[in-house]
Design a protein around this motif. Structure first.
Motif, PDB file in Angstrom:
ATOM      1  N   ALA A   1      -0.204  -1.127  -8.168  1.00  0.00           N
ATOM      2  CA  ALA A   1       0.301   0.241  -8.029  1.00  0.00           C
ATOM      3  C   ALA A   1       0.174   0.717  -6.587  1.00  0.00           C
ATOM      4  CB  ALA A   1      -0.461   1.177  -8.966  1.00  0.00           C
ATOM      5  N   ILE A   2      -0.942   0.377  -5.932  1.00  0.00           N
ATOM      6  CA  ILE A   2      -1.122   0.730  -4.520  1.00  0.00           C
ATOM      7  C   ILE A   2      -0.080   0.025  -3.664  1.00  0.00           C
ATOM      8  CG2 ILE A   2      -2.671   0.506  -2.525  1.00  0.00           C
ATOM      9  CD1 ILE A   2      -5.008   0.858  -4.443  1.00  0.00           C
ATOM     10  N   ALA A   3       0.142  -1.270  -3.919  1.00  0.00           N
ATOM     11  CA  ALA A   3       1.125  -2.045  -3.160  1.00  0.00           C
ATOM     12  C   ALA A   3       2.525  -1.478  -3.344  1.00  0.00           C
ATOM     13  CB  ALA A   3       1.081  -3.506  -3.587  1.00  0.00           C
ATOM     14  N   SER A   4       2.833  -1.052  -4.558  1.00  0.00           N
ATOM     15  CA  SER A   4       4.155  -0.476  -4.822  1.00  0.00           C
ATOM     16  C   SER A   4       4.366   0.805  -4.027  1.00  0.00           C
ATOM     17  CB  SER A   4       4.295  -0.193  -6.322  1.00  0.00           C
ATOM     18  OG  SER A   4       5.521   0.440  -6.608  1.00  0.00           O
ATOM     19  N   ASN A   5       3.327   1.634  -3.915  1.00  0.00           N
ATOM     20  CA  ASN A   5       3.436   2.872  -3.141  1.00  0.00           C
ATOM     21  C   ASN A   5       3.615   2.591  -1.655  1.00  0.00           C
ATOM     22  OD1 ASN A   5       3.174   4.510  -5.398  1.00  0.00           O
ATOM     23  ND2 ASN A   5       0.946   4.609  -5.249  1.00  0.00           N
TER      24      ASN A   5
ATOM     25  N   GLN B   1       7.742   1.056   3.455  1.00  0.00           N
ATOM     26  CA  GLN B   1       8.572  -0.147   3.565  1.00  0.00           C
ATOM     27  C   GLN B   1       7.768  -1.369   4.010  1.00  0.00           C
ATOM     28  OE1 GLN B   1       9.917   2.954   5.195  1.00  0.00           O
ATOM     29  NE2 GLN B   1      10.355   3.243   3.035  1.00  0.00           N
ATOM     30  N   PHE B   2       6.537  -1.442   3.505  1.00  0.00           N
ATOM     31  CA  PHE B   2       5.666  -2.580   3.816  1.00  0.00           C
ATOM     32  C   PHE B   2       5.227  -3.199   2.489  1.00  0.00           C
ATOM     33  CE2 PHE B   2       2.539  -5.332   5.340  1.00  0.00           C
ATOM     34  CZ  PHE B   2       2.567  -5.366   6.728  1.00  0.00           C
TER      35      PHE B   2
ATOM     36  N   ASP C   1       6.273 -17.874  -1.192  1.00  0.00           N
ATOM     37  CA  ASP C   1       5.265 -16.942  -1.687  1.00  0.00           C
ATOM     38  C   ASP C   1       4.516 -16.321  -0.514  1.00  0.00           C
ATOM     39  OD1 ASP C   1       5.971 -17.580  -4.234  1.00  0.00           O
ATOM     40  OD2 ASP C   1       4.310 -18.959  -4.588  1.00  0.00           O
ATOM     41  N   LEU C   2       4.347 -15.018  -0.564  1.00  0.00           N
ATOM     42  CA  LEU C   2       3.618 -14.317   0.489  1.00  0.00           C
ATOM     43  C   LEU C   2       2.445 -13.562  -0.144  1.00  0.00           C
ATOM     44  CD1 LEU C   2       6.552 -12.921   2.640  1.00  0.00           C
ATOM     45  CD2 LEU C   2       5.071 -14.864   3.149  1.00  0.00           C
ATOM     46  N   PRO C   3       1.276 -13.595   0.507  1.00  0.00           N
ATOM     47  CA  PRO C   3       0.074 -12.991  -0.095  1.00  0.00           C
ATOM     48  C   PRO C   3       0.052 -11.473   0.003  1.00  0.00           C
ATOM     49  CG  PRO C   3      -0.426 -13.807   2.090  1.00  0.00           C
ATOM     50  CD  PRO C   3       0.988 -14.219   1.804  1.00  0.00           C
ATOM     51  N   SER C   4      -0.777 -10.868  -0.835  1.00  0.00           N
ATOM     52  CA  SER C   4      -1.082  -9.447  -0.690  1.00  0.00           C
ATOM     53  C   SER C   4      -2.127  -9.311   0.416  1.00  0.00           C
ATOM     54  CB  SER C   4      -1.636  -8.889  -2.004  1.00  0.00           C
ATOM     55  OG  SER C   4      -0.666  -8.967  -3.029  1.00  0.00           O
ATOM     56  N   VAL C   5      -1.989  -8.287   1.250  1.00  0.00           N
ATOM     57  CA  VAL C   5      -2.848  -8.185   2.430  1.00  0.00           C
ATOM     58  C   VAL C   5      -3.380  -6.771   2.611  1.00  0.00           C
ATOM     59  CG1 VAL C   5      -1.665 -10.039   3.667  1.00  0.00           C
ATOM     60  CG2 VAL C   5      -0.872  -7.663   3.937  1.00  0.00           C
ATOM     61  N   PHE C   6      -4.435  -6.689   3.418  1.00  0.00           N
ATOM     62  CA  PHE C   6      -4.968  -5.417   3.887  1.00  0.00           C
ATOM     63  C   PHE C   6      -4.639  -5.313   5.370  1.00  0.00           C
ATOM     64  CE2 PHE C   6      -7.500  -6.664   0.292  1.00  0.00           C
ATOM     65  CZ  PHE C   6      -7.664  -5.496  -0.423  1.00  0.00           C
TER      66      PHE C   6
END
Length: 233
Positions: free
Chosen positions: A91-95, A101-102, A193-198
């Motif tokens: 949900a955070i990534a979607s926002n 646009q990241f 495939d690309l990872p989720s990142v901080f």
């Protein structure tokens, strides 16, 4: 702080910080106790300075501030928390993808030095690279600037990256059973495939989970380039 946020916080902690009037004097209202504490946290003014502003003795202020801080922590401890489920991270990534646009971004982290007087018998332990004594506030925020993690108290001599490596946030991200979403393709790029990142700045180590901005110095013969969205946040 807006008046609505102040009143909302007052409703949450008012009952726990309110004091009864006595036969000799009236108690300091909960609203004033909260205002004194927020002023102290926002400005770092001394108790003596706050005494002139609020007409409350420094001795009483020294009791008010810790009490109200403890009440705030107790009232908000369930609001500022790291997501425990994969769906919460998604949900955070979607926002982030919608608002900035990241894609695949789970949060933006940084450290803030809070200046203080040198604690007794600590030598240079709290002395930072800016030439002052401080403790470090390490924070992680979502796309709406809401805190989802905060850690404060690490010595100022330690870099942001060092504070992060010794934090519970690091353990939550890198532990074997972490709920961080797995690498998946980005819409429109289905072959990789690309990872989720901080997102972080160049004080942090570049890894598959931490993406930092381009370092401005030394690129393209000294010309600076536009950094990644972490600078905008």
């Amino acid at each position: 702080m807006s008046s609505s946020n102040f009143n909302n916080l007052l409703v949450r902690i008012g009952p726990s910080i309110a004091r009864r009037d006595t036969k000799w004097r009236k108690a300091i209202p909960a609203k004033i106790r909260l205002a004194v504490t927020l002023r102290f946290l926002a400005t770092g003014d001394s108790y003596q300075s706050l005494h002139y502003l609020f007409k409350i003795s420094p001795q009483v202020i020294s009791e008010i501030v810790p009490e109200v801080c403890s009440a705030i922590i107790e009232a908000l401890k369930d609001i500022i928390k790291i997501p425990k489920e994969k769906q919460e991270w998604l949900a955070i990534a979607s926002n982030f993808e919608t608002g900035w646009q990241f894609p695949h971004c789970l949060g933006v982290m940084d450290g803030k030095h809070i200046v203080l007087q040198c604690p007794f018998n600590t030598n240079s332990e709290y002395y930072n690279y800016k030439g002052s004594f401080s403790i470090v506030l390490m924070a992680l925020v979502d796309s709406n600037y809401n805190f989802i993690y905060a850690d404060i108290g690490c010595q100022g001599r330690i870099s942001d990256g060092g504070v992060f490596r010794n934090s519970t946030l690091y353990e939550n991200i890198y532990r074997p059973n972490a709920t961080i979403p797995q690498s998946v393709p980005i819409a429109g790029y289905k072959n990789e495939d690309l990872p989720s990142v901080f997102l972080a700045d160049d004080a942090f180590e570049l890894t598959t989970k931490i993406l930092m901005a381009f370092i401005r110095k030394g690129l393209f013969n000294g010309f600076s380039i536009i950094a990644s969205p972490v600078r905008a946040l």
